[in-house]
Design an enzyme around this catalytic site. Structure first.
Site, PDB file in Angstrom:
ATOM      1  N   ILE A 185      -1.476 -11.171  -2.934  1.00 46.18           N
ATOM      2  CA  ILE A 185      -0.252 -10.788  -3.639  1.00 46.18           C
ATOM      3  C   ILE A 185      -0.483 -10.951  -5.135  1.00 46.18           C
ATOM      4  O   ILE A 185      -1.035 -11.957  -5.572  1.00 46.18           O
ATOM      5  CB  ILE A 185       0.912 -11.701  -3.204  1.00 46.18           C
ATOM      6  CG1 ILE A 185       1.104 -11.615  -1.692  1.00 46.18           C
ATOM      7  CG2 ILE A 185       2.193 -11.335  -3.946  1.00 46.18           C
ATOM      8  CD1 ILE A 185       1.481 -10.266  -1.190  1.00 46.18           C
ATOM      9  N   ASP A 186      -0.065  -9.980  -5.926  1.00 51.28           N
ATOM     10  CA  ASP A 186      -0.329 -10.075  -7.359  1.00 51.28           C
ATOM     11  C   ASP A 186       0.878 -10.604  -8.127  1.00 51.28           C
ATOM     12  O   ASP A 186       1.863 -11.048  -7.550  1.00 51.28           O
ATOM     13  CB  ASP A 186      -0.830  -8.732  -7.903  1.00 51.28           C
ATOM     14  CG  ASP A 186       0.281  -7.701  -8.023  1.00 51.28           C
ATOM     15  OD1 ASP A 186       1.459  -8.021  -7.774  1.00 51.28           O
ATOM     16  OD2 ASP A 186      -0.038  -6.553  -8.364  1.00 51.28           O
ATOM     17  N   VAL A 187       0.761 -10.559  -9.434  1.00 46.52           N
ATOM     18  CA  VAL A 187       1.769 -11.129 -10.320  1.00 46.52           C
ATOM     19  C   VAL A 187       3.138 -10.476 -10.117  1.00 46.52           C
ATOM     20  O   VAL A 187       4.181 -11.064 -10.391  1.00 46.52           O
ATOM     21  CB  VAL A 187       1.305 -11.010 -11.785  1.00 46.52           C
ATOM     22  CG1 VAL A 187       1.101  -9.555 -12.171  1.00 46.52           C
ATOM     23  CG2 VAL A 187       2.257 -11.681 -12.745  1.00 46.52           C
TER      24      VAL A 187
END
Lengths: 134, 134, 134, 134
Positions: free
Chosen positions: B14-16
């Site tokens: 999962i990214d920012v």
């Protein structure tokens, strides 16, 4: 011999919590060690010529501060301790404000690349730890 | 021949922005293609024996929906088009609610592993596209 | 307006085949777009202030050459096409020998961050495409 | 309370040396801890409700064996030690042959999410360590 590498934290290195993930720090440390080996003229091929492989057996890392996108990090690597068939490197990561964001001890062993059994640390590598001898 | 692979979205994917990053979808697609090649008994070694390498030259991907942590994704891969020295696979990713989250066309070419020049798609691979012939 | 970003390929970005993996190129492209947005004074916060979010809906990438560890890559990003609620950026990656290793068209749409429905591309962004108008 | 998670090693998790990279093991461990927290009904939201955040301050990991593509790994997580404002989880990764490939001690502290100062480990979490008390 110390070696430093400067990098910039990129967007895809930021996790769901908005900062650099624990695991990513270990990639940064590896990039720093690659730099150290290269500065010491101990590139991967050199070890191959000696019939030796180095294998990381332990990493003990302290997380001190979070890192954010666009932070400029400096990764330093230096000899810490030399055994007969193992050696320890001390690594630190500082940010652009000079704050320590992580430090780690990384223990590696030297192995015969064919028999996969431990072998004494080669002289080429051992001499980098000479100044630490009591 | 179609192949499906089911995976679970993990926290470090999962990214920012709180969802799976664009680039990660391409890893999922690669995992799906590996599954397809294995089901077709066309593992990496098989191509090596034939003296052939496959190289991805184009990926055209549509992002339809975001993916979140713990989503269960199904990646499907199937033959789409066969050329003389190239072939196209169609891949889709659906989530646990059956929603299409991404689809892609992946174009590969077959090359001689030694000369690195293009070579006709081998029969072992071409037969998987036979049902598409007009 | 064009923007360029220079990066170095690191050891952990190399895959089992000894070169940079397909998916990693998309991370490089994202880093390049971040640079482009920042140079254009269109950081993430700016869009938030406008109540707008940009969402990538398609990436069409050609892989031209492999990248190896320590390669110095330059990622360039420039406006390619402007629609009413969408826009296309053209991105290229060159290595230290000036060779084109990949090029891509990246299509994004602008959405209302609250209603999640499409909204016209804001003037702040549209003006960057003005020179392309016929 | 122990929790186990089974995963499959994917192609893009293999590094230039043909096995899973050091850093990736830390992602696997994180996935295992997420599983442990969820089984314990201590999801991220639960901590948020308590006004508490957990922060990893140290990871000490031993690398025992290499992992290869398609290996099926089982990540186990269990309570190891409880302090006033910190706690330690013991994690192990075994492969499909039952071999230990890595083990780690992961130390976290509990912090007030607003003041970012340390806070006693909440009862909901402390009770999971109760059986360890002398």
């Amino acid at each position: 011999m110390d070696a430093s590498l400067e990098i910039v934290v990129r967007s895809t290195e930021i996790d769901v919590n908005g900062h650099v993930n624990n695991a990513k720090y270990l990639e940064y440390l590896e990039w720093g060690r690659e730099e150290w080996y290269e500065r010491a003229n101990l590139a991967y091929d050199k070890f191959l010529d000696l019939g030796i492989q180095t294998v990381t057996v332990n990493i003990n890392i302290n997380y001190r501060k979070e890192c954010l996108q666009n932070d400029r990090l400096t990764i330093t690597t230096r000899p810490e301790r030399l055994g007969r068939t193992s050696y320890v490197l001390k690594q630190e990561i500082h940010n652009q404000r000079g704050e320590l964001v992580a430090d780690a001890l990384v223990t590696s062993v030297t192995m015969d690349s064919h028999t996969r059994t431990s072998r004494p640390v080669p002289d080429e590598l051992a001499r980098l730890f000479a100044h630490l001898a009591s």
